[in-house]
Scaffold this motif. Structure first.
Motif, short mmCIF file in Angstrom:
data_model
loop_
_atom_site.label_atom_id
_atom_site.label_comp_id
_atom_site.label_asym_id
_atom_site.label_seq_id
_atom_site.Cartn_x
_atom_site.Cartn_y
_atom_site.Cartn_z
N MET A 109 4.21 -1.66 -10.88
CA MET A 109 4.24 -0.74 -9.72
C MET A 109 5.00 -1.67 -8.49
O MET A 109 5.00 -2.84 -8.31
CB MET A 109 2.91 -0.27 -9.04
N LEU A 110 5.84 -0.88 -7.72
CA LEU A 110 6.49 -1.46 -6.63
C LEU A 110 5.40 -2.04 -5.66
O LEU A 110 5.84 -3.17 -5.14
CB LEU A 110 7.40 -0.37 -5.91
N PHE A 124 5.57 -5.99 -3.99
CA PHE A 124 5.56 -6.37 -2.57
C PHE A 124 4.09 -7.04 -2.37
O PHE A 124 4.24 -8.00 -1.32
CB PHE A 124 5.63 -5.07 -1.76
N GLY A 125 3.04 -6.75 -3.02
CA GLY A 125 1.98 -7.45 -2.91
C GLY A 125 1.77 -8.99 -3.21
O GLY A 125 0.99 -9.67 -2.25
N GLN A 147 0.99 -1.36 0.09
CA GLN A 147 0.22 -0.04 -0.02
C GLN A 147 0.92 1.23 0.07
O GLN A 147 0.38 2.19 -0.72
CB GLN A 147 -0.96 -0.05 1.23
N GLU A 148 1.93 1.27 0.66
CA GLU A 148 2.93 2.47 0.81
C GLU A 148 3.49 2.62 -0.64
O GLU A 148 3.55 3.89 -0.75
CB GLU A 148 3.97 2.03 1.97
N THR A 167 12.53 1.13 2.65
CA THR A 167 12.09 2.44 1.94
C THR A 167 12.34 2.22 0.46
O THR A 167 13.28 1.36 0.18
CB THR A 167 12.92 3.60 2.55
N ALA A 168 11.75 2.99 -0.44
CA ALA A 168 11.86 3.05 -1.89
C ALA A 168 12.59 4.16 -2.16
O ALA A 168 12.37 5.40 -1.75
CB ALA A 168 10.56 3.13 -2.39
N ASN A 169 13.36 3.96 -3.47
CA ASN A 169 14.22 5.26 -4.05
C ASN A 169 13.43 5.65 -5.14
O ASN A 169 13.58 5.19 -6.22
CB ASN A 169 15.72 4.68 -4.43
#
Length: 472
Positions: free
Chosen positions: A199-200, A204-205, A179-180, A395-397
């Motif tokens: 999508m990132l 992760f989902g 979600q983030e 965290t994502a870049n």
């Protein structure tokens, strides 16, 4: 040590001095001498001890119902078992977890500890077995061959419940990251080469979905453990057990453990069959393999920080090198990888132990117990560690991820329906040869109107988010 610090106990082989303070007896002591194998004693697995105590408590209650044990002995045995299930006397379970004899030494250890504590509660000395006997009373109506596998099945369900909880926590952590990162576009990869954008959050989902699927499979595997052979005694013929004992003991054990247990319809088959253990081992192997793959992804996506993919950042939890200042390593995914390797190796051991059983009994259940309990413990700890020490802090870049998408050749796939495969291939080749972006080449060739190009290359369109939603 003075003579009065020992008590002398006897068995069919003779006699041995047993430490006076010990709750175990001569059968346990011989097993300690005979099996100095792994250095891991059965007290390392509290679930197994609690399972054993639950079985002995259920057996005593059943024998009391049948008036085969007097009420005083039943009460003392039950009280001793409840103490063990509360965490007491675990240090008295001292035989090695790997042993010959199909678990007889473990069963003897439990019988002796329970008997000696029950004797104390009745006001007698430890070892004064003519008042209450480890085999005649605590083991009444039982054999190792039905008591041990039943206790193991209870233990495995207890441990699996904890693993279910830690897997749910990890699933929740990945879902939160999904979600983030739902609005973060990135380049997908197949065979480590640029593929179409995604999508990132979707990446992760998928990890959350994987964990949810495996939780379901673990629950199904545990359902097979609910069928027990308690009451079958030595080979499933129920020799020396009252005709009503099996049902009574099962019902008491279900109440004690809170598990919906059932008696196997064919106790001879159930006594020799280890299929439920093999199935559970296979599910644990599957969980381990998939967790390891996820950890490989996390290590790869976070590689760098400047010479790798550098798409995400894992939390820094410790210094990474004794020689390279500033280096931080992905140690949490690495340790989970190693847990997975161990689980996979243990699965091979379980497979061989199950295959090697002969006729009416599998003599290698102690190794099966050791491997399965170890796997459940390690996977539980691994999931907790991965959640708390890694996934929660990822965290994502974002800027880097978008820049890679803008520069990747893979986005040409989104343009193919509009300009055709041949034109798209030519544009991709020119972009590679000139180190240009696909968008710049398409604009220069005037293959699409600028507004159409911008619309097609929007992040949500690139990742096809209108049809590929995160599954909750």
């Amino acid at each position: 040590m003075a003579d009065n610090q020992f008590r002398i106990e006897h068995d069919l082989l003779g006699e041995l001095p047993v430490p006076e303070h010990a709750y175990f007896g001569i059968h346990t002591l011989r097993a300690v001498h005979n099996f100095p194998i792994t250095g891991t004693r059965i007290y390392a697995y509290p679930d197994l001890l609690n399972g054993l105590a639950a079985v002995k408590q259920a057996a005593a209650l059943a024998n009391g119902d049948l008036e085969l044990l007097d009420s005083g002995k039943v009460a003392a045995i039950v009280a001793a078992c409840e103490e063990i299930r509360s965490g007491k006397l675990h240090d008295q379970f001292v035989v090695d977890v790997v042993q010959g004899g199909a678990g007889t030494s473990t069963n003897m250890n439990a019988n002796e500890v329970i008997a000696n504590r029950a004797l104390e509660l009745l006001g007698h000395e430890r070892g004064d077995y003519h008042h209450l006997h480890p085999l005649d009373d605590v083991n009444a109506g039982q054999s190792t061959n039905d008591a041990y596998p039943t206790a193991l099945k209870v233990a495995l369900q207890m441990a699996a419940n904890r693993l279910q909880g830690s897997m749910a926590d990890l699933q929740g952590a990945f879902q939160a990251k999904a979600q983030e990162f739902a609005d973060v576009v990135k380049t997908g990869r197949t065979q480590l080469q640029d593929a179409v954008p995604m999508m990132l959050g979707r990446e992760f989902g998928t990890y959350a979905v994987m964990l949810k699927e495996d939780q379901r499979l673990l629950a199904e595997a545990c359902s097979l453990l609910r069928e027990i052979n308690l009451g079958g005694t030595a080979i499933g013929t129920a020799l020396n057990a009252h005709p009503r004992y099996a049902a009574l003991a099962r019902d008491h054990l279900s109440i004690i453990t809170g598990l919906p247990l059932s008696t196997a319809p064919d106790l001879i088959e159930a006594t020799q069959d280890t299929g439920a253990f093999v199935h559970l081992s296979g599910v644990l192997r599957r969980i381990a393999v998939k967790l390891s793959k996820v950890c490989n992804d996390l290590r790869l996506l976070s590689s760098g920080p400047r010479a790798g993919l550098g798409e995400i950042n894992l939390p820094a939890v410790q210094t990474g090198s004794s020689i390279m200042p500033g280096k931080v390593n992905p140690v949490i995914p690495e340790v989970v990888n190693q847990i997975a390797f161990k689980v996979i190796g243990n699965d091979v051991a379980v497979t061989m132990a199950a295959e090697s059983g002969q006729l009416q009994l599998n003599a290698f259940e102690p190794l099966i117990a050791h491997c399965l309990l170890e796997n459940l413990s390690h996977l539980h700890a691994g999931c907790l560690t991965l959640t708390e020490r890694c996934v929660n802090g990822i965290t994502a870049n974002r800027d880097h991820l978008r820049a890679v998408v803008d520069n990747t050749i893979g986005i040409i796939t989104a343009l193919t329906p509009h300009i055709g495969y041949s034109q798209a291939s030519a544009a991709a080749q020119e972009a590679l040869a000139t180190n240009s972006s696909v968008a710049d080449v398409v604009r220069a060739r005037k293959l699409l109107a600028p507004d159409d190009l911008d619309r097609i290359l929007r992040p949500e369109n690139l990742a096809h988010e209108t049809t590929a939603k995160v599954i909750h």
